[in-house]
Enzyme design. Structure first.
Site, mmCIF file in Angstrom:
data_model
loop_
_atom_site.group_PDB
_atom_site.id
_atom_site.type_symbol
_atom_site.label_atom_id
_atom_site.label_comp_id
_atom_site.label_asym_id
_atom_site.label_seq_id
_atom_site.Cartn_x
_atom_site.Cartn_y
_atom_site.Cartn_z
ATOM 1 N N ASP A 71 96.518 56.872 71.563
ATOM 2 C CA ASP A 71 97.084 56.892 70.215
ATOM 3 C C ASP A 71 96.301 56.033 69.229
ATOM 4 O O ASP A 71 95.405 55.274 69.621
ATOM 5 C CB ASP A 71 98.555 56.427 70.265
ATOM 6 C CG ASP A 71 98.744 55.144 71.066
ATOM 7 O OD1 ASP A 71 97.753 54.434 71.333
ATOM 8 O OD2 ASP A 71 99.887 54.840 71.438
ATOM 9 N N ASN A 142 111.321 49.969 73.903
ATOM 10 C CA ASN A 142 112.292 51.052 73.710
ATOM 11 C C ASN A 142 112.020 52.235 74.636
ATOM 12 O O ASN A 142 112.620 53.293 74.494
ATOM 13 C CB ASN A 142 112.267 51.537 72.248
ATOM 14 C CG ASN A 142 110.895 52.075 71.855
ATOM 15 O OD1 ASN A 142 109.970 52.077 72.650
ATOM 16 N ND2 ASN A 142 110.782 52.541 70.621
ATOM 17 N N HIS A 144 108.996 53.749 74.961
ATOM 18 C CA HIS A 144 107.932 54.667 74.534
ATOM 19 C C HIS A 144 106.716 54.545 75.442
ATOM 20 O O HIS A 144 106.435 53.499 76.020
ATOM 21 C CB HIS A 144 107.571 54.501 73.045
ATOM 22 C CG HIS A 144 106.733 53.324 72.684
ATOM 23 N ND1 HIS A 144 106.831 52.693 71.459
ATOM 24 C CD2 HIS A 144 105.763 52.646 73.345
ATOM 25 C CE1 HIS A 144 105.958 51.712 71.396
ATOM 26 N NE2 HIS A 144 105.307 51.650 72.521
ATOM 27 N N GLU A 149 107.923 58.063 70.808
ATOM 28 C CA GLU A 149 109.110 57.275 70.537
ATOM 29 C C GLU A 149 110.366 58.000 71.025
ATOM 30 O O GLU A 149 110.308 59.188 71.347
ATOM 31 C CB GLU A 149 109.204 57.028 69.022
ATOM 32 C CG GLU A 149 108.009 56.279 68.435
ATOM 33 C CD GLU A 149 107.997 54.796 68.813
ATOM 34 O OE1 GLU A 149 108.628 54.395 69.806
ATOM 35 O OE2 GLU A 149 107.338 54.032 68.091
HETATM 36 C C1 GLP Z 1 102.075 49.943 71.749
HETATM 37 C C2 GLP Z 1 101.190 51.140 72.186
HETATM 38 C C3 GLP Z 1 101.540 51.572 73.588
HETATM 39 C C4 GLP Z 1 101.746 50.331 74.411
HETATM 40 C C5 GLP Z 1 103.047 49.675 73.997
HETATM 41 C C6 GLP Z 1 103.339 48.345 74.654
HETATM 42 O O1 GLP Z 1 102.647 50.092 70.531
HETATM 43 N N1 GLP Z 1 101.169 52.263 71.337
HETATM 44 O O2 GLP Z 1 100.497 52.404 74.109
HETATM 45 O O3 GLP Z 1 101.836 50.659 75.773
HETATM 46 O O4 GLP Z 1 103.151 49.630 72.589
HETATM 47 O O5 GLP Z 1 102.593 47.317 74.098
HETATM 48 P P1 GLP Z 1 102.295 45.953 74.855
HETATM 49 O O6 GLP Z 1 101.382 46.298 75.987
HETATM 50 O O7 GLP Z 1 101.629 45.080 73.835
HETATM 51 O O8 GLP Z 1 103.603 45.432 75.335
#
Ligand code: GLP
Length: 250
Positions: A71, A142, A144, A149
């Protein structure tokens, strides 16, 4: 699902780095390209550092690796310190021997009118190289995965998405306040992710314990998109003790 629990995130990251190393060795021996699906966020940072160390020690090469990131925020300049382009170049791509033309990330720079065709091309590029061999994932608080989402359906593909309020709250500190967090992104879909031959989801820390329990053992629902992973035949969940605190694995 195959659940692997480690004392800490460093050992978990080492385990995943070795899995990637083994996959690259196996496929390059057959002179095949290796297609990796990559994630950003704080979770895979240690993994990328380990892969860079392995490369510097001559233990791994990325010359035959093609990558597709999950993404990118939209709009987002590739040069911005907040872009996933910048993140990937800094932490991984610039430090190893991967060919720049083999690294694909959805673009935060495409005009709105071009987003749909950009997304279709992204899906096609993955198909054209034979599909993703191994998809790395983190998980949002959440539920995702990528930027799929709550509400994302199992048949969703790469598309323009609206970020959930919780996701924007979680990103606020990095952006210096919630008002600076983009409202939209381009993300691979759930269907795109589930088409990968193998999936590795990593989660560290107590902040992920609840969502990990719900997504691994709860009802499969678009309300928590990571629950769709329960339908995939080859998923490895890699956790540290804190993220695994609420699951009973015995
Ligand atoms: C982000 C990314 C995800 C990621 C998630 C968790 O917003 N788009 O690909 O896995 O949120 O983030 P983190 O690894 O910083 O907890």
């Amino acid at each position: 699902m195959n659940i692997n629990i480690f004392e800490n995130s460093e050992l978990g990251s080492q385990f995943v780095a070795e899995q990637i190393q083994a996959l690259i060795k196996k496929k390059t021996k057959l002179t095949e390209e290796v297609i990796l699906g990559l994630a950003t966020g704080s979770t895979p940072k240690e993994l990328y550092k380990k892969l860079v160390s392995m490369y510097k020690a001559g233990e791994i090469s990325f010359e035959q690796v093609i990558t597709f990131n999950l993404d990118e925020y939209h709009p987002m300049s590739h040069d911005s310190e907040h872009s996933y382009h910048h993140f990937m170049n800094q932490i991984f791509f610039d430090a190893v021997d991967i060919k720049a033309e083999n690294t694909w990330i959805p673009s935060g720079e495409v005009e709105k009118a071009q987003i749909e065709s950009h997304c279709r091309e992204y899906e096609q590029q993955i198909v054209d190289v034979g599909g993703i061999d191994l998809q790395l994932l983190g998980i949002g608080t959440n539920g995702h995965i990528g930027f799929n989402e709550p509400g994302s359906t199992i048949d969703s593909v790469t598309r323009y998405v609206e970020l959930d309020e919780q996701t924007r709250i979680d990103a606020a500190a990095a952006f210096g306040g919630i008002d600076n967090v983009p409202r939209n992104a381009i993300s691979m879909g759930i269907d795109t992710i589930l088409k990968a031959k193998e999936i590795v989801l990593m989660a560290w820390g107590s902040g992920k314990a609840e969502i990990i329990r719900d997504c691994l053992f709860g009802e499969i629902t678009a309300v928590k998109p990571a629950t769709f992973l329960q339908k995939h035949p080859n998923v490895h969940i890699v956790l540290d003790r804190e993220a695994a605190a609420l699951i009973d694995v015995d």
